[in-house]
Structures are given as structure tokens and as C-alpha cells.
Design a protein around this motif. Sequence first.
Motif, PDB file in Angstrom:
ATOM      1  N   PRO A 100       0.815  -1.220   0.000  1.00 58.54           N
ATOM      2  CA  PRO A 100       0.000   0.000   0.000  1.00 58.54           C
ATOM      3  C   PRO A 100       0.851   1.275   0.000  1.00 58.54           C
ATOM      4  N   GLY A 104      -0.992   2.327  -3.208  1.00 55.19           N
ATOM      5  CA  GLY A 104      -2.290   2.736  -2.697  1.00 55.19           C
ATOM      6  C   GLY A 104      -3.000   1.598  -1.989  1.00 55.19           C
ATOM      7  N   PRO A 105      -4.230   1.834  -1.529  1.00 55.59           N
ATOM      8  CA  PRO A 105      -4.979   0.808  -0.798  1.00 55.59           C
ATOM      9  C   PRO A 105      -5.055  -0.505  -1.575  1.00 55.59           C
ATOM     10  N   GLN A 106      -4.863  -1.605  -0.851  1.00 56.40           N
ATOM     11  CA  GLN A 106      -4.836  -2.931  -1.464  1.00 56.40           C
ATOM     12  C   GLN A 106      -5.915  -3.826  -0.862  1.00 56.40           C
ATOM     13  N   ARG A 144      -9.632  -4.071   2.926  1.00 59.43           N
ATOM     14  CA  ARG A 144      -8.862  -3.078   2.172  1.00 59.43           C
ATOM     15  C   ARG A 144      -7.831  -2.478   3.118  1.00 59.43           C
ATOM     16  N   VAL A 145      -6.573  -2.602   2.735  1.00 62.23           N
ATOM     17  CA  VAL A 145      -5.470  -2.207   3.608  1.00 62.23           C
ATOM     18  C   VAL A 145      -4.818  -0.937   3.074  1.00 62.23           C
ATOM     19  N   SER A 146      -4.614   0.028   3.961  1.00 63.82           N
ATOM     20  CA  SER A 146      -3.913   1.262   3.601  1.00 63.82           C
ATOM     21  C   SER A 146      -3.047   1.683   4.779  1.00 63.82           C
ATOM     22  N   TYR A 147      -2.194   2.667   4.539  1.00 66.08           N
ATOM     23  CA  TYR A 147      -1.305   3.149   5.590  1.00 66.08           C
ATOM     24  C   TYR A 147      -1.703   4.563   5.996  1.00 66.08           C
ATOM     25  N   ARG A 153      -4.163   0.762   8.457  1.00 71.00           N
ATOM     26  CA  ARG A 153      -5.625   0.825   8.516  1.00 71.00           C
ATOM     27  C   ARG A 153      -6.204  -0.360   7.752  1.00 71.00           C
ATOM     28  N   ASP A 155      -9.853  -1.791   6.488  1.00 70.08           N
ATOM     29  CA  ASP A 155     -11.291  -1.621   6.280  1.00 70.08           C
ATOM     30  C   ASP A 155     -11.880  -2.975   5.909  1.00 70.08           C
ATOM     31  N   SER A 167     -13.964  -0.278  10.308  1.00 66.98           N
ATOM     32  CA  SER A 167     -12.528  -0.039  10.124  1.00 66.98           C
ATOM     33  C   SER A 167     -11.802  -0.103  11.458  1.00 66.98           C
TER      34      SER A 167
END
Length: 364
Positions: A100, A104-106, A144-147, A153, A155, A167
Motif C-alpha cells: 500500500p 495505494g490501498p490494497q 482493504r489495507v492502507s497506511y 488501517r 477496512d 474499520s
Amino acid sequence: MISAKRTPAAILVAISSLIVAACGGGGEAGSDKASAMADKTGRAQSVEPVLSTNQQIFESFILVPSEGSFFLHWNLPYAGATSPSVNYAFSDYGLLTASPLTNGPQLSAQSSPQNITTTLGLPTPGVTRVLKNGAVIVAGTVNRVSYVDADVRVDTLSADNTTVAFSEIRSNYETVPLTGTIASTPADFAHFHNSFFSNATILEATATYLPGAAYLKFAQTNKGDRYNAFDCTTATTGANVSPCRTGTTLTAALTAGIVSNSDGTTYRLANGSITVVDGVSVWVATNPRPQSATLSATVQYRVYFALNGNVYTGALTKDGAVLGGSAYVSNPAGTTAVDRLTFLPFDIRLNKAAHDSIVAAMKI
């Protein structure tokens, strides 16, 4: 002719002029940073993103070529024989194919469950329902993984793989190696997986951990208010949770009082307050649910909400609340479940070597 001798005042003037020249001649505020960020052609230089320590540890388990971040699910007795009609133990894992940080979000789909026993079956999958955007939705198996800053983070998406059901923010990551025999397992890992280690019939104590076996320990906090929706009477598995009252209003139902058997309480209008969430009237209890009902370190508040002429129930986990992980029996002589248990405020994931070590040591 230039004199070789200067007065102190002249030296100060000379030094000052050099400092001004080095700083860009006293240009507009911020021009120093702009100059420092420009290359020789005058174009702004990009700053390469860098993983935080938390994110590095997270990726060391879940990002390919790693083989996955594994989680164990179980219902096993504290001691004694297991029952195939009641007990189970299985695992699943998450995997990311790109970071990510730079992509971006994965999305990370949880794997299918793997039965880690030879004598027990797989349970019927449970579902999590939440009140979101004015309706009850079912959480799916895709995250959905983001930093966010130095943290991770996650979701959890609904079944449509688009809508965010809820989340959490994960932080305080640490990696702990697993070496030696099962009997020498670190306390946090053994406590988190409670019955695996308290019940001598589950694991072979003399089995050893595979090379490279390790686990992640991390903290989780809730991101945004989360309104879980529960069945009040008949058990259901979809978005149509069973109501507590039909054909009535929230105020009327709570004025009369609604009995919660799990909380051991009759909730009445004065025991909380009514708010509006995404267009839905929601009553929230003033006091948290008893820990004997939640069996978790997560603080929850009983809610009732009005939807389509009916009254339903659930629980609120507030924004920023610490999300509990597991629990273990620390006081076997306790008279109640809460007396017997210690609730843990952290979560754990296994790498594949740790997972395979546990599977190989299973005696059931």
C-alpha cells in the motif's frame, strides 16, 4: 588598494554578507525549502515514501513473497476431551501482492478455512452485521489495507466488496520468534491461544517449532463509531436480523422496557439517549455492557434502533476504542466467567512456519 587589516565591525559585515548569500540573498519566506527541493534543472525533487517500523513488520508477514499472515479460530475445552458436535479448530490467512505504500490501498481476501484437526469438523461460518448508511449490511471476507501515518488501517468491506462495513487502526507491531518446544511457548502466545496450551489433549508439548517460526503482536483501535446489529429472537445469517419489537416506535418500546438476557438488564428509555445515525433513530445505553456479556476487553454499549417500523438491537463500539483480542483462564477457581478470565488487549497473527508448527503438533 585593499587594506589587509579590518576592524571588528568590518569583519561582522563581511560574515553577515556571506550568510545572506548562502541563504539565497534574503528571498521570500519558504524559498529556502523550495531551493533545497529542486534539482539542478530547477524541477522539484520527489521524496520517496518510506515504510514505518509498524508497516515493515506488517509487510514481513503478509506481503509476497511471504506466505501469509495466519489466524487461528477455535472452540476448544479448557481441559478434557473434545466433542465433534461442539468443538472445532481451523485457520485462515491474508495475503497482499503489492505494498500500500507505493500502490495505494490494497484488497486482501481472507483465505478459505483450513481444518487443523483430524477429529473435528468445520463450523458453519458466522456473520457480522452492522448498521451502516441507514441499513443493516453484512460484512464480507475482503479487507482493504492502507497506511495512515505510521500505522496500518484495515477496512472490512461488505459483501459487495465496495462499501466499508467497519474499520480499525493497527499499531504497536512487534515480531516475536518461536523457538524450542511447544512447552516453552512465550506466555503472550500461549495465553492468546488459551485452550491449545491449557488442555494437554490438544498439542504435543515436546514438539518443536520449525525454523523461522514467529508471530506478530499488535494493538487495534476502532476507527469511527461501529454499530453492530444482532438478532433479538430467531437466529439469522443475512441482513434481515430478527427484531425485538414489531409495529412500534423506539420510544414506545423503551418506555415499556426491553429485556436483554445476555446483559442481564431490562433497558428503559431513561437508561440512555436517542440519537440519529445516517437517518436512523438509535438509542444508546449510558453505561457499557457487562463484560460477562461481551467476554472481551472491547468496551461496548447496548443499542436499539428503529427501522421499517420495527425495533432491533445491537452494540456500539465507539471511535478510538481499544479492540480486545482473546482471553485466557487465569483463575480456574473463579465463580463466574469474568472471575476466571483475563481479557487481552492485543491481537496475534502467525507466519506460515509458526502455523505449520502448531498444525504438526496437534493431537486431535
